[in-house]
Design an enzyme around this catalytic site. Structure first.
Site, PDB file in Angstrom:
ATOM      1  N   ASP A  31       0.848  -1.195   0.000  1.00 54.06           N
ATOM      2  CA  ASP A  31       0.000   0.000   0.000  1.00 54.06           C
ATOM      3  C   ASP A  31       0.886   1.249   0.000  1.00 54.06           C
ATOM      4  OD1 ASP A  31      -3.218   0.486   0.966  1.00 54.06           O
ATOM      5  OD2 ASP A  31      -1.830   2.186   1.110  1.00 54.06           O
ATOM      6  N   ILE A  32       0.508   2.242  -0.779  1.00 54.15           N
ATOM      7  CA  ILE A  32       1.294   3.473  -0.911  1.00 54.15           C
ATOM      8  C   ILE A  32       1.249   4.320   0.368  1.00 54.15           C
ATOM      9  CG2 ILE A  32      -0.488   5.047  -1.837  1.00 54.15           C
ATOM     10  CD1 ILE A  32       1.572   5.737  -4.071  1.00 54.15           C
ATOM     11  N   ASN A  86     -12.903  -3.419   2.449  1.00 52.14           N
ATOM     12  CA  ASN A  86     -13.845  -2.320   2.644  1.00 52.14           C
ATOM     13  C   ASN A  86     -14.781  -2.263   1.447  1.00 52.14           C
ATOM     14  OD1 ASN A  86     -12.632  -1.397   5.067  1.00 52.14           O
ATOM     15  ND2 ASN A  86     -11.053  -0.331   3.903  1.00 52.14           N
ATOM     16  N   GLN A  93     -14.406   2.630   1.377  1.00 57.13           N
ATOM     17  CA  GLN A  93     -13.757   2.197   0.125  1.00 57.13           C
ATOM     18  C   GLN A  93     -13.480   3.405  -0.755  1.00 57.13           C
ATOM     19  OE1 GLN A  93     -15.924  -0.702  -2.260  1.00 57.13           O
ATOM     20  NE2 GLN A  93     -14.183  -1.001  -3.641  1.00 57.13           N
ATOM     21  N   HIS A  99     -10.205  -5.099  -3.301  1.00 52.43           N
ATOM     22  CA  HIS A  99      -8.879  -5.366  -2.748  1.00 52.43           C
ATOM     23  C   HIS A  99      -9.010  -5.825  -1.309  1.00 52.43           C
ATOM     24  CE1 HIS A  99      -9.927  -1.088  -2.484  1.00 52.43           C
ATOM     25  NE2 HIS A  99      -9.365  -1.105  -1.294  1.00 52.43           N
ATOM     26  N   LEU A 100      -8.143  -6.770  -0.982  1.00 50.49           N
ATOM     27  CA  LEU A 100      -8.067  -7.295   0.383  1.00 50.49           C
ATOM     28  C   LEU A 100      -6.852  -6.665   1.050  1.00 50.49           C
ATOM     29  CD1 LEU A 100      -9.029  -9.461   2.467  1.00 50.49           C
ATOM     30  CD2 LEU A 100      -7.437 -11.031   1.375  1.00 50.49           C
ATOM     31  N   HIS A 101      -7.088  -5.927   2.139  1.00 50.06           N
ATOM     32  CA  HIS A 101      -5.973  -5.354   2.903  1.00 50.06           C
ATOM     33  C   HIS A 101      -5.390  -6.442   3.799  1.00 50.06           C
ATOM     34  CE1 HIS A 101      -6.962  -0.950   2.357  1.00 50.06           C
ATOM     35  NE2 HIS A 101      -8.160  -1.462   2.116  1.00 50.06           N
TER      36      HIS A 101
END
Ligand code: 5GP
Ligand code: ZN
Length: 113
Positions: A31-32, A86, A93, A99-101
């Protein structure tokens, strides 16, 4: 591919990302704006806006199993980690490619904010 989708562009490698794992169905990258010492996003190659649009049960499972493999590789499995999807506004979101965190490396509170 959705041409205006940020994460489709990461899948296509037209936007750079720190990719940590990929296979024929999923890509995982850092993640950025990390919210924990380890914060990785696992996404399907195929564009799907959110969990509301998901049809492929196996793919949703593969995303989770890839997250578990990465958690082991990052040394998080024993200590623990969190996986979160989310969906839409109430969950916050912001990118509409599912996407899965995967979050780990610090103690997390429950319930989430
Ligand atoms: P959401 O809020 O939709 O559940 O999560 C979107 C996540 O994507 C956020 O954690 C955000 O930091 C991350 N993100 C947004 N843009 C980029 C980007 O260009 N590259 C990477 N690696 N992560 C991004
Ligand atoms: Zn997309």
């Amino acid at each position: 591919m959705a041409t205006d989708c940020l994460f489709c562009k990461i899948v296509a490698k037209t936007i750079p990302a720190k990719i940590v794992a990929e296979n024929s169905s999923c890509v995982a990258f850092r993640d950025i704006n990390p919210q924990a010492p380890t914060h990785i996003l696992v996404i399907p190659r195929h564009h799907t806006a959110s969990l509301n649009d998901a049809k492929d049960a196996a793919l949703i499972g593969e995303m989770h199993l890839m997250a578990a493999e990465i958690a082991k590789a990052e040394g998080l499995a024993e200590r623990g980690y969190r996986t979160v999807i989310n969906t839409n506004a109430d969950a916050g979101q912001t990118v509409f490619h599912i996407h899965l965190h995967l979050l780990g490396g610090r103690r997390m509170s429950w319930p989430p904010g």
